[in-house]
Design a protein around this motif. Structure first.
Motif, short mmCIF file in Angstrom:
data_model
loop_
_atom_site.label_atom_id
_atom_site.label_comp_id
_atom_site.label_asym_id
_atom_site.label_seq_id
_atom_site.Cartn_x
_atom_site.Cartn_y
_atom_site.Cartn_z
N ALA A 22 0.94 -1.21 -0.03
CA ALA A 22 0.00 -0.06 -0.09
C ALA A 22 0.81 1.09 0.18
N LEU A 23 1.83 1.20 -0.92
CA LEU A 23 2.75 2.56 -1.19
C LEU A 23 2.61 3.28 -2.51
N ASN A 24 2.65 4.27 -2.48
CA ASN A 24 2.73 5.32 -3.62
C ASN A 24 4.28 5.22 -4.16
N PRO A 25 4.46 4.62 -5.26
CA PRO A 25 5.60 4.61 -5.87
C PRO A 25 6.47 5.84 -5.87
N ALA A 26 5.78 7.05 -5.85
CA ALA A 26 6.53 8.11 -5.87
C ALA A 26 7.33 8.33 -4.39
N ASP A 27 6.88 7.82 -3.51
CA ASP A 27 7.49 7.55 -2.06
C ASP A 27 8.55 6.69 -2.02
N CYS A 28 9.11 5.95 -3.10
CA CYS A 28 10.08 4.63 -3.02
C CYS A 28 11.21 4.99 -3.82
N PHE A 29 12.29 4.43 -3.39
CA PHE A 29 13.58 4.37 -4.43
C PHE A 29 13.83 2.82 -4.75
N TYR A 30 14.44 2.76 -5.84
CA TYR A 30 14.98 1.42 -6.41
C TYR A 30 16.31 1.57 -6.48
N GLN A 59 21.00 -1.20 -16.60
CA GLN A 59 20.09 -0.20 -17.02
C GLN A 59 18.71 -0.79 -17.00
N ASN A 60 18.34 -2.14 -17.03
CA ASN A 60 17.23 -2.52 -16.91
C ASN A 60 16.46 -2.38 -15.49
N ASP A 61 17.31 -2.27 -14.49
CA ASP A 61 16.80 -1.98 -13.14
C ASP A 61 16.35 -0.38 -13.18
N ILE A 62 17.04 0.44 -13.66
CA ILE A 62 16.54 1.92 -13.74
C ILE A 62 15.40 1.95 -14.65
N ILE A 63 15.34 1.43 -15.77
CA ILE A 63 14.14 1.31 -16.80
C ILE A 63 12.75 0.96 -15.85
N ALA A 64 13.14 -0.27 -15.06
CA ALA A 64 12.02 -0.69 -14.31
C ALA A 64 11.62 0.23 -13.40
N ALA A 65 12.52 0.95 -12.64
CA ALA A 65 12.23 1.93 -11.57
C ALA A 65 11.53 3.19 -12.16
N LYS A 66 11.84 3.75 -13.37
CA LYS A 66 11.11 4.83 -13.91
C LYS A 66 9.95 4.60 -14.28
N GLY A 67 9.67 3.14 -14.90
CA GLY A 67 8.36 2.73 -15.65
C GLY A 67 7.29 2.74 -14.31
N ALA A 68 7.98 2.41 -13.03
CA ALA A 68 6.93 2.26 -11.93
C ALA A 68 6.66 3.49 -11.22
#
Length: 223
Positions: free
Chosen positions: A160-168, A173-182
């Motif tokens: 129950a988290l807002n992605p905008a309140d989270c870091f990955y 690069q695939n990690d960063i793409i996934a983070a931005k996509g989320a």
């Protein structure tokens, strides 16, 4: 401060390259191929067996390569890897301290990896600090894994988290793409398997680059 921080596993929390490379080299030896170079290991470990074996079998003539079964080769790799899952694997320096800081600050943290669950869980069991995660999502838990954002969307839904309140935090690069996509803020684990790509990492959707787990905490505490 963020409400949650999620981590990749290979090349971010754990240096699994020695055992991944061992498994790949055992497969290559079965086909009378030379072992992987250190450069190939560093560049391909985060890509899993596909990356490591792809580099190792690249020297084969195309006709011989086409005659091989990718499924059988992958099964050979997984068998060898499961037999040598935690021989040379180690926590990266500073990871334990970072996780302790997150715990003390009551910041939720979890692991989102493209490693299969049947390999991930026994590996994490060897490292007590990593077993204290709030959530674990593996490659085979959902139909799509990174770089798709589905796994990161899933952890937010579950907690129950807002992605905008989270870091990955991840090292490729695939990690960063996934983070931005989320919709999460990405941090590049510059100590991982970036293979000299750090000069370009700031262009991975303008992600921040941390050269150590301590620098991750610095970024988080500034948020």
């Amino acid at each position: 401060m963020p409400r949650a921080v999620f981590f990749d596993l290979d090349g971010t929390l754990l240096d699994t390259a020695p055992d991944m490379a061992l498994a790949a080299n055992l497969v290559l030896a079965d086909y009378d191929l030379p072992p992987l170079s250190e450069q190939h290991i560093q560049a391909n470990t985060s890509l899993g067996p596909h990356g490591l074996l792809g580099a190792g079998f690249a020297t084969l003539p195309p006709a011989k390569l086409q005659a091989l079964s990718e499924t059988i080769i992958r099964e050979q790799f997984l068998r060898y890897y499961s037999q040598n899952l935690c021989v040379g694997t180690q926590l990266y320096q500073g990871v334990v301290e970072l996780l302790e800081q997150l715990n003390q600050a009551n910041i939720c943290w979890g692991i989102v990896t493209n490693k299969p669950r049947d390999l991930t869980e026994p590996l994490l069991a060897q490292f007590l600090p990593l077993t204290q995660h709030h959530i674990l999502v593996c490659a085979d838990d959902l139909p799509r894994a990174k770089p798709h954002p589905d796994q990161l969307n899933h952890v937010c839904q579950q907690l129950a988290l807002n992605p905008a309140d989270c870091f990955y935090v991840g090292d490729i690069q695939n990690d960063i793409i996934a983070a931005k996509g989320a919709g999460m803020a990405p941090i590049v684990a510059g100590w991982g398997y970036t293979d000299g790509a750090l000069n370009d990492a700031q262009h991975w959707h303008q992600a921040q680059v941390a050269n150590s787990p301590a620098q991750v905490w610095h970024y988080l505490s500034q948020d």
